[in-house]
Write an enzyme that holds these catalytic residues in place. Structure first.
Site, PDB file in Angstrom:
ATOM      1  N   TYR A  46       0.796  -1.226   0.000  1.00  0.00           N
ATOM      2  CA  TYR A  46       0.000   0.000   0.000  1.00  0.00           C
ATOM      3  C   TYR A  46       0.833   1.282   0.000  1.00  0.00           C
ATOM      4  O   TYR A  46       0.334   2.323  -0.390  1.00  0.00           O
ATOM      5  CB  TYR A  46      -0.937  -0.004   1.215  1.00  0.00           C
ATOM      6  CG  TYR A  46      -1.701  -1.291   1.335  1.00  0.00           C
ATOM      7  CD1 TYR A  46      -2.647  -1.659   0.379  1.00  0.00           C
ATOM      8  CD2 TYR A  46      -1.446  -2.177   2.384  1.00  0.00           C
ATOM      9  CE1 TYR A  46      -3.327  -2.860   0.476  1.00  0.00           C
ATOM     10  CE2 TYR A  46      -2.133  -3.380   2.484  1.00  0.00           C
ATOM     11  CZ  TYR A  46      -3.067  -3.723   1.523  1.00  0.00           C
ATOM     12  OH  TYR A  46      -3.736  -4.911   1.603  1.00  0.00           O
ATOM     13  N   ASP A  54       3.555   2.351  -1.725  1.00  0.00           N
ATOM     14  CA  ASP A  54       3.897   2.938  -3.016  1.00  0.00           C
ATOM     15  C   ASP A  54       2.649   3.425  -3.761  1.00  0.00           C
ATOM     16  O   ASP A  54       2.636   4.538  -4.282  1.00  0.00           O
ATOM     17  CB  ASP A  54       4.696   1.964  -3.887  1.00  0.00           C
ATOM     18  CG  ASP A  54       4.346   0.510  -3.606  1.00  0.00           C
ATOM     19  OD1 ASP A  54       3.164   0.238  -3.303  1.00  0.00           O
ATOM     20  OD2 ASP A  54       5.242  -0.343  -3.698  1.00  0.00           O
ATOM     21  N   TYR A  84       4.037  -3.479  10.578  1.00  0.00           N
ATOM     22  CA  TYR A  84       4.492  -4.795  10.151  1.00  0.00           C
ATOM     23  C   TYR A  84       4.477  -5.737  11.362  1.00  0.00           C
ATOM     24  O   TYR A  84       4.223  -5.317  12.486  1.00  0.00           O
ATOM     25  CB  TYR A  84       5.914  -4.696   9.580  1.00  0.00           C
ATOM     26  CG  TYR A  84       6.065  -3.690   8.474  1.00  0.00           C
ATOM     27  CD1 TYR A  84       5.479  -3.902   7.229  1.00  0.00           C
ATOM     28  CD2 TYR A  84       6.806  -2.514   8.659  1.00  0.00           C
ATOM     29  CE1 TYR A  84       5.622  -2.979   6.198  1.00  0.00           C
ATOM     30  CE2 TYR A  84       6.953  -1.595   7.639  1.00  0.00           C
ATOM     31  CZ  TYR A  84       6.358  -1.817   6.410  1.00  0.00           C
ATOM     32  OH  TYR A  84       6.492  -0.897   5.404  1.00  0.00           O
ATOM     33  N   GLN A 126      -8.379   6.917   1.436  1.00  0.00           N
ATOM     34  CA  GLN A 126      -7.320   7.706   2.063  1.00  0.00           C
ATOM     35  C   GLN A 126      -7.841   8.891   2.868  1.00  0.00           C
ATOM     36  O   GLN A 126      -7.327   9.185   3.947  1.00  0.00           O
ATOM     37  CB  GLN A 126      -6.331   8.173   1.000  1.00  0.00           C
ATOM     38  CG  GLN A 126      -5.429   7.050   0.502  1.00  0.00           C
ATOM     39  CD  GLN A 126      -4.457   7.526  -0.555  1.00  0.00           C
ATOM     40  OE1 GLN A 126      -4.791   8.355  -1.405  1.00  0.00           O
ATOM     41  NE2 GLN A 126      -3.252   7.006  -0.510  1.00  0.00           N
ATOM     42  N   ARG A 177       3.262   2.733   9.626  1.00  0.00           N
ATOM     43  CA  ARG A 177       4.363   2.018   8.991  1.00  0.00           C
ATOM     44  C   ARG A 177       4.627   2.606   7.609  1.00  0.00           C
ATOM     45  O   ARG A 177       3.811   3.371   7.067  1.00  0.00           O
ATOM     46  CB  ARG A 177       4.034   0.541   8.858  1.00  0.00           C
ATOM     47  CG  ARG A 177       2.998   0.257   7.779  1.00  0.00           C
ATOM     48  CD  ARG A 177       2.794  -1.221   7.518  1.00  0.00           C
ATOM     49  NE  ARG A 177       2.538  -1.461   6.100  1.00  0.00           N
ATOM     50  CZ  ARG A 177       1.896  -2.513   5.622  1.00  0.00           C
ATOM     51  NH1 ARG A 177       1.443  -3.430   6.450  1.00  0.00           N
ATOM     52  NH2 ARG A 177       1.723  -2.664   4.337  1.00  0.00           N
ATOM     53  N   GLY A 178       5.760   2.229   7.019  1.00  0.00           N
ATOM     54  CA  GLY A 178       6.034   2.582   5.641  1.00  0.00           C
ATOM     55  C   GLY A 178       6.217   4.067   5.435  1.00  0.00           C
ATOM     56  O   GLY A 178       6.814   4.752   6.253  1.00  0.00           O
ATOM     57  N   GLU A 179       5.686   4.587   4.333  1.00  0.00           N
ATOM     58  CA  GLU A 179       5.914   5.986   3.978  1.00  0.00           C
ATOM     59  C   GLU A 179       4.640   6.816   3.973  1.00  0.00           C
ATOM     60  O   GLU A 179       4.595   7.878   4.603  1.00  0.00           O
ATOM     61  CB  GLU A 179       6.576   6.071   2.599  1.00  0.00           C
ATOM     62  CG  GLU A 179       6.940   7.482   2.182  1.00  0.00           C
ATOM     63  CD  GLU A 179       7.869   7.528   0.992  1.00  0.00           C
ATOM     64  OE1 GLU A 179       7.680   8.394   0.119  1.00  0.00           O
ATOM     65  OE2 GLU A 179       8.804   6.710   0.932  1.00  0.00           O
ATOM     66  N   SER A 203       1.508   6.388   5.295  1.00  0.00           N
ATOM     67  CA  SER A 203       0.859   6.593   6.592  1.00  0.00           C
ATOM     68  C   SER A 203       1.773   7.338   7.551  1.00  0.00           C
ATOM     69  O   SER A 203       1.293   8.061   8.433  1.00  0.00           O
ATOM     70  CB  SER A 203       0.429   5.256   7.195  1.00  0.00           C
ATOM     71  OG  SER A 203       1.536   4.387   7.369  1.00  0.00           O
TER      72      SER A 203
END
Length: 377
Positions: free
Chosen positions: A15, A17, A193, A255, A271-273, A275
């Site tokens: 999700y 990217d 994660y 979103q 997590r990630g970018e 969010s």
């Protein structure tokens, strides 16, 4: 004539990217009058963020964006004025030939991963490889002046502040999602994660003197929640209570709804970018689960952000926040770090808003890309 943009997204991390490229594509259309095609190789993942997507169609319009399925066999298409390869994805060879065949070659941009590291400033907008006369450029989102900034729609912070001042609007939004927290409960979102340290945090929350309502979007952390609860399966809509802790699993939402969910919460674990950035715009304390890399090189990236983010905190609050983030990102015990953070909660809470407003003074990523193209032509 509107500038035509092609954005290529190869979905790797489910999700993050597609989340970034979908937001960018919409903003380029709405705020900069660009004609945007968004090429996505996994429409199923895209559907989780945009339920209106028809995964059976190779071409469709969604919110002003020309959404195209990027199949293994390239269908052929003319090259756009601006070509963005998101997160270093490889463009189709035939498309690269089409770029080189244009009378005026396009601006070719590698939209890189978000980082707070100092070296990013020196590499931002530098030329990279060339293909038959078409030059590719690095473009780095970032937190420091001299980078591409962060994705931020016009008026976002004002909308967020107005929403957070309106208790009725927040309640109505949560109730529409089936969320009914107790009046005095701490509301936390958990999107992460897999993490072996989660059980120690949940155990502490369950024995806390204050109630906590934990919102868990469907995702990879759900297995750890299930094991702590002693269940074989959890699904969207399930609610379980243990002691002072209520755990509620929620379905993926569009979103804009996820933004508001973050705005409602007292604390957001992300997590990630995508969010991660949206949690910062929420102006609330947060916890980032960075994507793990070989030899723990991701921790350098984590520390680079923490160095910037904690600069305005008192020494004790800074140590507490860094301790919590490090415990979370090394599968450590979360109990004591969480207790220490709570000791500095008023300061950490105020700091989250201050950091948000400071970052909001920089140009947003979409505007920075448009300005780069205008200066390039």
């Amino acid at each position: 004539m509107k500038a035509r943009w092609d954005i290529f997204c190869s979905v790797v991390d489910n999700y993050g990217d597609i989340g970034v490229t979908w937001r960018l594509a919409r903003q380029l259309v709405v705020e900069h009058a660009c004609a945007v095609r968004l090429w996505v190789d996994d429409l199923r993942a895209f559907e989780r963020l945009c339920p209106q997507i028809d995964v059976r169609r190779d071409a469709q319009w969604q919110e002003g964006v020309d959404v195209r399925h990027w199949p293994a066999e390239w269908p052929g298409a003319t090259a756009a004025d601006v070509v963005i390869a998101a997160f270093a994805c490889q463009l189709p060879p035939d498309y690269m030939e089409a770029m080189a065949a244009r009378d005026r070659v396009p601006l070719w941009v590698n939209l890189d991963y978000l980082s707070a590291e100092e070296w990013v400033v020196g590499c931002h907008r530098l030329p990279s490889v060339t293909f038959k006369g078409v030059q590719k450029y690095f473009f780095f989102p970032g937190f420091r002046p001299g980078t591409g900034g962060l994705l931020r729609e016009a008026g976002l912070l004002e909308q967020r502040q107005a929403f957070q001042r309106d208790a009725g609007a927040q309640q109505q939004f949560l109730h529409a999602l089936g969320i009914f927290p107790a009046a005095d409960a701490r509301l936390i979102s958990l999107f992460a994660y897999e993490n072996a340290g989660l059980a120690s945090w949940l155990e502490l929350l369950s024995t806390d003197g204050r109630a906590t309502h934990l919102l868990v979007p469907e995702g990879r952390i759900l297995g750890d929640v299930q094991r702590w609860l002693g269940l074989e399966r959890l699904a969207a809509g399930d609610i379980r209570q243990r002691g002072a802790l209520t755990v509620q699993v929620i379905a993926f939402v569009p979103q804009a709804h996820y933004d508001r969910l973050l705005w409602c919460c007292d604390f957001n674990a992300v997590r990630g970018e995508d969010s991660f950035v949206r949690a910062q715009w929420a102006g609330r304390p947060l916890l980032w689960h960075i994507y793990r890399q070989d030899e723990d090189i991701h921790l350098d990236k984590l520390d680079a952000f923490l160095e910037l983010y904690t600069a305005g905190l008192s020494p004790a609050a800074r140590v507490a926040l860094i301790g919590l983030w490090h415990a979370w990102n090394t599968d450590g015990d979360m109990a004591q770090p969480w207790k220490r953070l709570l000791e500095h909660w008023p300061e950490v809470n105020l700091h989250a808003e201050t950091w948000c407003l400071e970052q909001g003074l920089q140009a947003d990523l979409a505007t920075a890309l448009v300005q780069f193209y205008e200066s390039w032509i």
